[in-house]
Design a protein around this motif. Structure first.
Motif, short mmCIF file in Angstrom:
data_model
loop_
_atom_site.label_atom_id
_atom_site.label_comp_id
_atom_site.label_asym_id
_atom_site.label_seq_id
_atom_site.Cartn_x
_atom_site.Cartn_y
_atom_site.Cartn_z
N PRO A 1 0.80 -1.22 0.00
CA PRO A 1 0.00 0.00 0.00
C PRO A 1 0.85 1.29 0.00
N ARG A 2 2.03 1.24 0.63
CA ARG A 2 2.86 2.44 0.68
C ARG A 2 3.30 2.87 -0.72
N ILE A 3 3.69 1.89 -1.52
CA ILE A 3 4.15 2.21 -2.87
C ILE A 3 2.99 2.71 -3.72
N ALA A 4 1.82 2.11 -3.56
CA ALA A 4 0.65 2.55 -4.33
C ALA A 4 0.26 3.98 -3.97
N VAL A 5 0.31 4.32 -2.69
CA VAL A 5 -0.02 5.69 -2.27
C VAL A 5 0.99 6.68 -2.83
N CYS A 6 2.27 6.32 -2.82
CA CYS A 6 3.30 7.20 -3.39
C CYS A 6 3.07 7.39 -4.89
N MET A 7 2.74 6.31 -5.58
CA MET A 7 2.52 6.42 -7.02
C MET A 7 1.30 7.26 -7.35
N ILE A 8 0.23 7.09 -6.61
CA ILE A 8 -0.98 7.89 -6.84
C ILE A 8 -0.70 9.36 -6.53
N SER A 9 0.02 9.63 -5.46
CA SER A 9 0.38 11.01 -5.12
C SER A 9 1.28 11.61 -6.18
N LEU A 10 2.22 10.82 -6.68
CA LEU A 10 3.12 11.30 -7.72
C LEU A 10 2.37 11.62 -9.01
N LEU A 11 1.45 10.76 -9.40
CA LEU A 11 0.66 11.02 -10.60
C LEU A 11 -0.23 12.25 -10.45
N THR A 12 -0.82 12.43 -9.28
CA THR A 12 -1.65 13.60 -9.03
C THR A 12 -0.82 14.88 -9.07
N LEU A 13 0.35 14.83 -8.47
CA LEU A 13 1.22 16.00 -8.46
C LEU A 13 1.73 16.34 -9.85
N ILE A 14 2.04 15.34 -10.65
CA ILE A 14 2.48 15.59 -12.02
C ILE A 14 1.35 16.19 -12.83
N THR A 15 0.13 15.71 -12.63
CA THR A 15 -1.02 16.28 -13.34
C THR A 15 -1.21 17.75 -12.98
N LYS A 16 -1.10 18.07 -11.70
CA LYS A 16 -1.24 19.47 -11.27
C LYS A 16 -0.11 20.33 -11.81
N SER A 17 1.10 19.79 -11.87
CA SER A 17 2.22 20.59 -12.37
C SER A 17 2.09 20.84 -13.87
N VAL A 18 1.56 19.89 -14.61
CA VAL A 18 1.32 20.11 -16.05
C VAL A 18 0.26 21.18 -16.24
N ALA A 19 -0.79 21.15 -15.43
CA ALA A 19 -1.83 22.18 -15.51
C ALA A 19 -1.26 23.55 -15.16
N LEU A 20 -0.36 23.60 -14.19
CA LEU A 20 0.26 24.87 -13.81
C LEU A 20 1.13 25.40 -14.93
N MET A 21 1.87 24.53 -15.59
CA MET A 21 2.74 24.97 -16.69
C MET A 21 1.93 25.55 -17.85
N ASN A 22 0.72 25.07 -18.04
CA ASN A 22 -0.13 25.61 -19.10
C ASN A 22 -0.68 26.98 -18.74
N VAL A 23 -0.75 27.30 -17.45
CA VAL A 23 -1.33 28.56 -17.01
C VAL A 23 -0.30 29.69 -16.94
N VAL A 24 0.88 29.40 -16.43
CA VAL A 24 1.89 30.45 -16.22
C VAL A 24 2.52 30.87 -17.53
N ALA A 25 3.17 32.01 -17.47
CA ALA A 25 3.80 32.58 -18.67
C ALA A 25 4.97 31.72 -19.14
N ASP A 26 5.29 31.85 -20.41
CA ASP A 26 6.36 31.06 -21.01
C ASP A 26 7.74 31.71 -20.86
N GLU A 27 7.85 32.77 -20.11
CA GLU A 27 9.11 33.52 -20.04
C GLU A 27 9.94 33.14 -18.83
N GLY A 28 10.20 31.89 -18.64
CA GLY A 28 11.02 31.45 -17.52
C GLY A 28 10.24 30.55 -16.58
N VAL A 29 10.93 30.13 -15.54
CA VAL A 29 10.34 29.22 -14.57
C VAL A 29 9.93 30.01 -13.33
#
Length: 100
Positions: A1-29
């Motif tokens: 269960p520990r590995i599954a929770v880490c993987m689900i959290s990792l996938l959720t965080l990656i999804t949120k980070s991709v959504a954030l990259m689409n929102v913020v400006a393209d002029e740097g990080v």
């Protein structure tokens, strides 16, 4: 269960980070992108630490300590240093509280 929770959290965080990259400006990080990036690295280290502790049971305590230190404290220090190098307002007060 520990590995599954880490993987689900990792996938959720990656999804949120991709959504954030689409929102913020393209002029740097932005600092928020850096936080999400470091969080993904932290969860990845946690996941690898869990896998390694299952494979090497006699030294699982040492692996857990290393994964915790690298996954939490080292990444927090990297984020604080990144904020300080960007001269963000309030980074010095927050940064030294995290480092201490």
């Amino acid at each position: 269960p520990r590995i599954a929770v880490c993987m689900i959290s990792l996938l959720t965080l990656i999804t949120k980070s991709v959504a954030l990259m689409n929102v913020v400006a393209d002029e740097g990080v932005s600092w928020m992108q850096r936080v999400y990036e470091m969080s993904v690295y932290s969860l990845l280290l946690c996941l690898l630490g869990h896998i390694a502790s299952f494979r090497h049971a006699p030294i699982s305590g040492i692996i857990a300590e290393l994964a915790t230190c690298a996954g939490l404290w080292a990444i927090a220090v990297v984020l604080v240093v990144n904020l300080m190098l960007r001269n963000c307002e309030g980074a010095y007060g927050t940064g030294w509280a995290l480092v201490i």
